[in-house]
Design a protein around this motif. Structure first.
Motif, mmCIF file in Angstrom:
data_model
loop_
_atom_site.group_PDB
_atom_site.id
_atom_site.type_symbol
_atom_site.label_atom_id
_atom_site.label_comp_id
_atom_site.label_asym_id
_atom_site.label_seq_id
_atom_site.Cartn_x
_atom_site.Cartn_y
_atom_site.Cartn_z
ATOM 1 N N SER A 101 0.840 -1.204 0.000
ATOM 2 C CA SER A 101 0.000 0.000 0.000
ATOM 3 C C SER A 101 0.872 1.249 0.000
ATOM 4 C CB SER A 101 -0.918 0.014 1.219
ATOM 5 O OG SER A 101 -1.848 -1.033 1.149
ATOM 6 N N ASP A 102 1.894 1.262 0.851
ATOM 7 C CA ASP A 102 2.827 2.399 0.900
ATOM 8 C C ASP A 102 3.562 2.562 -0.421
ATOM 9 O OD1 ASP A 102 2.077 2.817 3.497
ATOM 10 O OD2 ASP A 102 3.924 2.017 4.385
ATOM 11 N N TRP A 103 3.768 1.478 -1.137
ATOM 12 C CA TRP A 103 4.474 1.478 -2.422
ATOM 13 C C TRP A 103 3.602 2.044 -3.537
ATOM 14 C CZ3 TRP A 103 6.050 -3.273 -5.712
ATOM 15 C CH2 TRP A 103 7.192 -2.974 -6.470
ATOM 16 N N GLY A 104 2.283 2.140 -3.264
ATOM 17 C CA GLY A 104 1.380 2.771 -4.217
ATOM 18 C C GLY A 104 0.530 1.828 -5.047
ATOM 19 N N LEU A 105 0.518 0.532 -4.697
ATOM 20 C CA LEU A 105 -0.316 -0.400 -5.452
ATOM 21 C C LEU A 105 -1.775 -0.262 -5.022
ATOM 22 C CD1 LEU A 105 1.881 -3.617 -5.475
ATOM 23 C CD2 LEU A 105 1.720 -1.827 -7.188
ATOM 24 N N THR A 106 -2.693 -0.606 -5.928
ATOM 25 C CA THR A 106 -4.123 -0.522 -5.667
ATOM 26 C C THR A 106 -4.624 -1.844 -5.105
ATOM 27 O OG1 THR A 106 -4.358 0.985 -7.534
ATOM 28 C CG2 THR A 106 -6.358 -0.063 -6.743
ATOM 29 N N LEU A 107 -5.297 -1.784 -3.958
ATOM 30 C CA LEU A 107 -5.866 -2.981 -3.339
ATOM 31 C C LEU A 107 -7.098 -3.404 -4.138
ATOM 32 C CD1 LEU A 107 -5.822 -4.968 -0.946
ATOM 33 C CD2 LEU A 107 -7.320 -3.374 0.243
ATOM 34 N N VAL A 108 -7.105 -4.664 -4.612
ATOM 35 C CA VAL A 108 -8.212 -5.190 -5.410
ATOM 36 C C VAL A 108 -9.163 -6.002 -4.539
ATOM 37 C CG1 VAL A 108 -8.806 -6.715 -7.340
ATOM 38 C CG2 VAL A 108 -6.821 -5.230 -7.502
ATOM 39 N N SER A 109 -8.615 -6.875 -3.700
ATOM 40 C CA SER A 109 -9.448 -7.679 -2.808
ATOM 41 C C SER A 109 -8.639 -8.108 -1.592
ATOM 42 C CB SER A 109 -10.001 -8.913 -3.539
ATOM 43 O OG SER A 109 -8.967 -9.816 -3.852
ATOM 44 N N ALA A 110 -9.365 -8.388 -0.512
ATOM 45 C CA ALA A 110 -8.709 -8.836 0.718
ATOM 46 C C ALA A 110 -9.563 -9.902 1.390
ATOM 47 C CB ALA A 110 -8.492 -7.666 1.660
ATOM 48 N N GLN A 111 -8.923 -11.017 1.719
ATOM 49 C CA GLN A 111 -9.533 -12.101 2.469
ATOM 50 C C GLN A 111 -8.586 -12.443 3.602
ATOM 51 O OE1 GLN A 111 -10.432 -15.263 -0.275
ATOM 52 N NE2 GLN A 111 -11.601 -13.921 -1.613
ATOM 53 N N PRO A 112 -9.024 -13.219 4.587
ATOM 54 C CA PRO A 112 -8.151 -13.522 5.723
ATOM 55 C C PRO A 112 -6.802 -14.146 5.344
ATOM 56 C CG PRO A 112 -10.387 -14.193 6.216
ATOM 57 C CD PRO A 112 -10.356 -13.778 4.762
ATOM 58 N N ASP A 113 -6.756 -14.936 4.261
ATOM 59 C CA ASP A 113 -5.503 -15.608 3.895
ATOM 60 C C ASP A 113 -4.925 -15.159 2.568
ATOM 61 O OD1 ASP A 113 -7.457 -16.728 2.316
ATOM 62 O OD2 ASP A 113 -6.651 -18.749 2.440
ATOM 63 N N GLU A 114 -5.552 -14.170 1.890
ATOM 64 C CA GLU A 114 -5.031 -13.711 0.601
ATOM 65 C C GLU A 114 -5.446 -12.275 0.334
ATOM 66 O OE1 GLU A 114 -4.846 -16.035 -3.361
ATOM 67 O OE2 GLU A 114 -6.699 -14.855 -3.450
ATOM 68 N N VAL A 115 -4.490 -11.494 -0.144
ATOM 69 C CA VAL A 115 -4.734 -10.105 -0.520
ATOM 70 C C VAL A 115 -4.224 -9.920 -1.946
ATOM 71 C CG1 VAL A 115 -4.217 -7.702 0.006
ATOM 72 C CG2 VAL A 115 -4.492 -9.334 1.858
ATOM 73 N N VAL A 116 -4.987 -9.209 -2.783
ATOM 74 C CA VAL A 116 -4.604 -8.994 -4.167
ATOM 75 C C VAL A 116 -4.472 -7.503 -4.434
ATOM 76 C CG1 VAL A 116 -5.230 -9.359 -6.589
ATOM 77 C CG2 VAL A 116 -5.821 -11.099 -4.864
ATOM 78 N N PHE A 117 -3.324 -7.130 -4.988
ATOM 79 C CA PHE A 117 -3.063 -5.756 -5.415
ATOM 80 C C PHE A 117 -2.942 -5.726 -6.929
ATOM 81 C CE2 PHE A 117 -1.516 -5.510 -1.058
ATOM 82 C CZ PHE A 117 -1.916 -4.246 -0.670
#
Length: 72
Positions: free
Chosen positions: A54-70
């Motif tokens: 996030s600090d690097w500037g990527l866009t968060l697409v989805s977040a689940q307890p065991d997986e996050v997609v940027f």
């Protein structure tokens, strides 16, 4: 390009599947790899990695307890 962070994913098993997904050369096509569509990281501390990307500037697409997609 998508970047996936997966909690405690066995990175070796993910890498070992790369050969089966590469294009097969044919007489009319070179079968060259044209780029990277997705990168998956196996991580121990998902929250710290989310903060980093996030600090690097990527866009968060989805977040689940065991997986996050940027996405870039």
């Amino acid at each position: 390009m998508k970047i996936k962070l997966h909690a405690k994913l066995n990175a070796y098993s993910k890498i070992s599947n790369i050969e089966s997904t590469l294009p097969t050369p044919t007489p009319d096509k070179s079968g060259s790899v044209l780029g990277i569509d997705e990168v998956t990281y196996g991580v121990e501390d998902l929250d710290t990695c989310v903060r980093f990307f996030s600090d690097w500037g990527l866009t968060l697409v989805s977040a689940q307890p065991d997986e996050v997609v940027f996405e870039t």
